[in-house]
Design a protein around this motif. Sequence first.
Motif, PDB file in Angstrom:
ATOM      1  N   PRO A  36       4.210  -1.670  -3.264  1.00 46.50           N
ATOM      2  CA  PRO A  36       5.246  -2.444  -3.956  1.00 46.50           C
ATOM      3  C   PRO A  36       4.869  -2.665  -5.424  1.00 46.50           C
ATOM      4  N   HIS A  37       5.854  -2.567  -6.294  1.00 49.97           N
ATOM      5  CA  HIS A  37       5.620  -2.685  -7.738  1.00 49.97           C
ATOM      6  C   HIS A  37       4.924  -3.995  -8.112  1.00 49.97           C
ATOM      7  N   ASP A  38       5.286  -5.081  -7.442  1.00 49.22           N
ATOM      8  CA  ASP A  38       4.707  -6.380  -7.798  1.00 49.22           C
ATOM      9  C   ASP A  38       3.264  -6.540  -7.320  1.00 49.22           C
ATOM     10  N   ARG A  39       2.710  -5.540  -6.640  1.00 50.75           N
ATOM     11  CA  ARG A  39       1.332  -5.623  -6.165  1.00 50.75           C
ATOM     12  C   ARG A  39       0.399  -4.602  -6.817  1.00 50.75           C
ATOM     13  N   LEU A  40       0.930  -3.793  -7.715  1.00 50.09           N
ATOM     14  CA  LEU A  40       0.115  -2.768  -8.358  1.00 50.09           C
ATOM     15  C   LEU A  40      -1.032  -3.363  -9.163  1.00 50.09           C
ATOM     16  N   ASP A  41      -0.828  -4.553  -9.745  1.00 54.18           N
ATOM     17  CA  ASP A  41      -1.864  -5.161 -10.579  1.00 54.18           C
ATOM     18  C   ASP A  41      -3.103  -5.557  -9.787  1.00 54.18           C
ATOM     19  N   ARG A  42      -3.010  -5.678  -8.485  1.00 59.61           N
ATOM     20  CA  ARG A  42      -4.152  -6.058  -7.649  1.00 59.61           C
ATOM     21  C   ARG A  42      -5.097  -4.898  -7.352  1.00 59.61           C
ATOM     22  N   LEU A  43      -4.624  -3.676  -7.523  1.00 56.22           N
ATOM     23  CA  LEU A  43      -5.379  -2.508  -7.067  1.00 56.22           C
ATOM     24  C   LEU A  43      -6.735  -2.337  -7.731  1.00 56.22           C
ATOM     25  N   PHE A  44      -6.832  -2.663  -9.008  1.00 56.85           N
ATOM     26  CA  PHE A  44      -8.057  -2.417  -9.756  1.00 56.85           C
ATOM     27  C   PHE A  44      -8.939  -3.656  -9.861  1.00 56.85           C
ATOM     28  N   THR A  45      -8.641  -4.683  -9.078  1.00 51.57           N
ATOM     29  CA  THR A  45      -9.435  -5.904  -9.024  1.00 51.57           C
ATOM     30  C   THR A  45     -10.404  -5.803  -7.851  1.00 51.57           C
ATOM     31  N   ALA A  50      -3.610  -4.552  -2.043  1.00 53.67           N
ATOM     32  CA  ALA A  50      -2.174  -4.687  -2.264  1.00 53.67           C
ATOM     33  C   ALA A  50      -1.533  -5.448  -1.115  1.00 53.67           C
ATOM     34  N   ASP A  51      -2.080  -5.282   0.085  1.00 55.03           N
ATOM     35  CA  ASP A  51      -1.507  -5.920   1.269  1.00 55.03           C
ATOM     36  C   ASP A  51      -2.623  -6.096   2.287  1.00 55.03           C
ATOM     37  N   ALA A  52      -2.920  -7.307   2.667  1.00 58.54           N
ATOM     38  CA  ALA A  52      -4.023  -7.575   3.598  1.00 58.54           C
ATOM     39  C   ALA A  52      -3.802  -6.926   4.956  1.00 58.54           C
ATOM     40  N   SER A  53      -2.563  -6.727   5.364  1.00 60.91           N
ATOM     41  CA  SER A  53      -2.320  -6.110   6.669  1.00 60.91           C
ATOM     42  C   SER A  53      -2.767  -4.657   6.693  1.00 60.91           C
ATOM     43  N   GLY A  59      -8.697  -0.248   7.132  1.00 62.30           N
ATOM     44  CA  GLY A  59     -10.061  -0.535   6.685  1.00 62.30           C
ATOM     45  C   GLY A  59     -10.157  -0.514   5.169  1.00 62.30           C
ATOM     46  N   GLY A  60     -11.342  -0.770   4.657  1.00 63.35           N
ATOM     47  CA  GLY A  60     -11.558  -0.761   3.211  1.00 63.35           C
ATOM     48  C   GLY A  60     -11.946  -2.128   2.699  1.00 63.35           C
ATOM     49  N   THR A  61     -12.631  -2.127   1.556  1.00 62.97           N
ATOM     50  CA  THR A  61     -13.126  -3.378   0.982  1.00 62.97           C
ATOM     51  C   THR A  61     -12.398  -3.780  -0.283  1.00 62.97           C
ATOM     52  N   GLY A  62     -11.637  -2.865  -0.874  1.00 54.88           N
ATOM     53  CA  GLY A  62     -10.995  -3.170  -2.142  1.00 54.88           C
ATOM     54  C   GLY A  62     -11.912  -2.942  -3.327  1.00 54.88           C
ATOM     55  N   LEU A  63     -12.933  -2.099  -3.156  1.00 47.22           N
ATOM     56  CA  LEU A  63     -13.856  -1.821  -4.252  1.00 47.22           C
ATOM     57  C   LEU A  63     -13.661  -0.444  -4.880  1.00 47.22           C
ATOM     58  N   GLY A  64     -13.157   0.515  -4.142  1.00 55.02           N
ATOM     59  CA  GLY A  64     -13.091   1.894  -4.631  1.00 55.02           C
ATOM     60  C   GLY A  64     -12.359   2.053  -5.946  1.00 55.02           C
ATOM     61  N   LEU A  65     -11.168   1.509  -6.051  1.00 48.24           N
ATOM     62  CA  LEU A  65     -10.399   1.654  -7.288  1.00 48.24           C
ATOM     63  C   LEU A  65     -10.961   0.794  -8.414  1.00 48.24           C
ATOM     64  N   ALA A  66     -11.524  -0.361  -8.081  1.00 53.39           N
ATOM     65  CA  ALA A  66     -12.144  -1.201  -9.109  1.00 53.39           C
ATOM     66  C   ALA A  66     -13.335  -0.482  -9.731  1.00 53.39           C
ATOM     67  N   ILE A  67     -14.154   0.140  -8.911  1.00 57.28           N
ATOM     68  CA  ILE A  67     -15.314   0.886  -9.418  1.00 57.28           C
ATOM     69  C   ILE A  67     -14.845   2.100 -10.211  1.00 57.28           C
ATOM     70  N   SER A  68     -13.855   2.824  -9.702  1.00 51.24           N
ATOM     71  CA  SER A  68     -13.337   4.008 -10.392  1.00 51.24           C
ATOM     72  C   SER A  68     -12.782   3.647 -11.762  1.00 51.24           C
ATOM     73  N   ILE A  79      -7.414   4.880 -15.942  1.00 52.65           N
ATOM     74  CA  ILE A  79      -6.727   5.233 -14.703  1.00 52.65           C
ATOM     75  C   ILE A  79      -5.425   4.438 -14.675  1.00 52.65           C
ATOM     76  N   GLN A  80      -4.341   5.128 -14.361  1.00 51.22           N
ATOM     77  CA  GLN A  80      -3.057   4.462 -14.187  1.00 51.22           C
ATOM     78  C   GLN A  80      -2.523   4.803 -12.803  1.00 51.22           C
ATOM     79  N   VAL A  81      -1.619   3.966 -12.323  1.00 47.82           N
ATOM     80  CA  VAL A  81      -0.987   4.204 -11.032  1.00 47.82           C
ATOM     81  C   VAL A  81       0.514   3.984 -11.163  1.00 47.82           C
ATOM     82  N   SER A  82       1.260   4.821 -10.465  1.00 46.74           N
ATOM     83  CA  SER A  82       2.694   4.591 -10.292  1.00 46.74           C
ATOM     84  C   SER A  82       2.986   4.821  -8.819  1.00 46.74           C
TER      85      SER A  82
END
Length: 98
Positions: A36-45, A50-53, A59-68, A79-82
């Motif tokens: 969802p567009h309103d959740r894209l800003d969370r990806l690199f944190t 983007a969605d806890a479910s 699976g995943g920790t939410g670190l891969g894109l932040a490190i990248s 890095i940009q995302v659309s």
Amino acid sequence: MKFTEQGEVLLRATTERDGDLVTVVVDVIDSGIGIPHDRLDRLFTAFGQADASTTRRYGGTGLGLAISERLARMMGGSIQVSSHLGVGSRFRLRLFLE
């Protein structure tokens, strides 16, 4: 790839030369669940999702894109995302090399 149960994941790399500067562009394009567009800003944190479910399901920790993203910045790039929900996403890495 874990969010693309059907369809494809495409990796495309191109270069552009301008004198001594080479721009490397790497696109990762998938036909997965989309974001969802309103959740894209969370990806690199760090530890952001983007969605806890989806974390529970895939699976995943939410670190891969932040490190990248940090590595790309350290190398003078970005890095940009659309994304379109239900259609897929495109991640673009851009590096400027001498």
